[in-house]
Every structure is written in structure tokens, then in C-alpha cells.
Write a protein that holds these residues in place. Sequence first.
Motif, PDB file in Angstrom:
ATOM      1  N   ARG A  78       0.832  -1.209   0.000  1.00 44.31           N
ATOM      2  CA  ARG A  78       0.000   0.000   0.000  1.00 44.31           C
ATOM      3  C   ARG A  78       0.866   1.258   0.000  1.00 44.31           C
ATOM      4  NH1 ARG A  78      -3.127  -3.134   3.295  1.00 44.31           N
ATOM      5  NH2 ARG A  78      -2.159  -2.354   5.199  1.00 44.31           N
ATOM      6  N   GLN A  79       1.911   1.267   0.815  1.00 41.89           N
ATOM      7  CA  GLN A  79       2.794   2.434   0.874  1.00 41.89           C
ATOM      8  C   GLN A  79       3.515   2.642  -0.456  1.00 41.89           C
ATOM      9  OE1 GLN A  79       5.367   1.694   4.196  1.00 41.89           O
ATOM     10  NE2 GLN A  79       3.837   2.313   5.693  1.00 41.89           N
ATOM     11  N   GLY A  80       3.987   1.564  -1.046  1.00 46.70           N
ATOM     12  CA  GLY A  80       4.676   1.679  -2.330  1.00 46.70           C
ATOM     13  C   GLY A  80       3.754   2.115  -3.444  1.00 46.70           C
ATOM     14  N   ALA A  81       2.524   1.621  -3.430  1.00 43.54           N
ATOM     15  CA  ALA A  81       1.557   1.952  -4.481  1.00 43.54           C
ATOM     16  C   ALA A  81       1.291   3.448  -4.539  1.00 43.54           C
ATOM     17  CB  ALA A  81       0.262   1.181  -4.264  1.00 43.54           C
ATOM     18  N   GLU A  82       1.408   4.137  -3.413  1.00 42.31           N
ATOM     19  CA  GLU A  82       1.175   5.585  -3.389  1.00 42.31           C
ATOM     20  C   GLU A  82       2.191   6.337  -4.248  1.00 42.31           C
ATOM     21  OE1 GLU A  82       1.256   6.779   0.681  1.00 42.31           O
ATOM     22  OE2 GLU A  82      -0.436   5.513   1.240  1.00 42.31           O
ATOM     23  N   HIS A  83       3.326   5.723  -4.549  1.00 39.21           N
ATOM     24  CA  HIS A  83       4.401   6.403  -5.277  1.00 39.21           C
ATOM     25  C   HIS A  83       4.578   5.896  -6.700  1.00 39.21           C
ATOM     26  CE1 HIS A  83       5.628   8.277  -1.527  1.00 39.21           C
ATOM     27  NE2 HIS A  83       5.476   7.096  -0.959  1.00 39.21           N
ATOM     28  N   LEU A  84       3.789   4.925  -7.106  1.00 40.74           N
ATOM     29  CA  LEU A  84       3.931   4.345  -8.444  1.00 40.74           C
ATOM     30  C   LEU A  84       3.008   5.041  -9.440  1.00 40.74           C
ATOM     31  CD1 LEU A  84       3.977   0.548  -7.521  1.00 40.74           C
ATOM     32  CD2 LEU A  84       5.939   2.002  -8.111  1.00 40.74           C
ATOM     33  N   ILE A  85       3.514   5.239 -10.641  1.00 44.38           N
ATOM     34  CA  ILE A  85       2.707   5.758 -11.747  1.00 44.38           C
ATOM     35  C   ILE A  85       2.974   4.908 -12.969  1.00 44.38           C
ATOM     36  CG2 ILE A  85       2.591   8.133 -10.905  1.00 44.38           C
ATOM     37  CD1 ILE A  85       4.821   8.815 -12.887  1.00 44.38           C
TER      38      ILE A  85
END
Length: 81
Positions: free
Chosen positions: A67-74
Motif C-alpha cells: 500500500r505504501q509503495g503503491a502511493e508512489h507508483l505511476i
Amino acid sequence: MANSSRHLPGYRGWTKIRRRDTTEMIVGAITGTLTRPQLLVLDRHDQTGRRLRPVGRTVPLRPDAARQGAEHLIAAAPGHP
């Protein structure tokens, strides 16, 4: 080869030192989805700074880390390899 160290009660002759080095990486790819990545493939720029070289990957991500990593992925731009 025998160990020449003697055991002395209450004395430690060896000390374990943990060392941690850090460096910057780029997430070059993921498995899973952008909203729930399963693991990250990590890259670094080569010596010219123009190409990415894969250098490692993470272990499977726990739900909170995903979840934390997904916030920074595009998503990659159209035409990106």
C-alpha cells in the motif's frame, strides 16, 4: 584448523557488527498491479546516466508495504518499453 580462542566465563572475545549501506534505486518494473504491487524490480543508472540496469528485486511485499509503495507508483508513458 583449530580455533585458538579460549572460552572465558563472562567475557566475549568476538563482537558482531552489523553494517547497512544505502543507495538510491529506481523502480524499473513491478509484478502485480499499480494499486497492489507484489514485488519491485530495482534499477540504477549506468555510468553514462542514460540507461537503467537492473540490480535486484525486493522480496514479496507485505500488504502494508504494498500500500505504501503503491502511493508512489505511476504508469509508464505511452511508447515506454
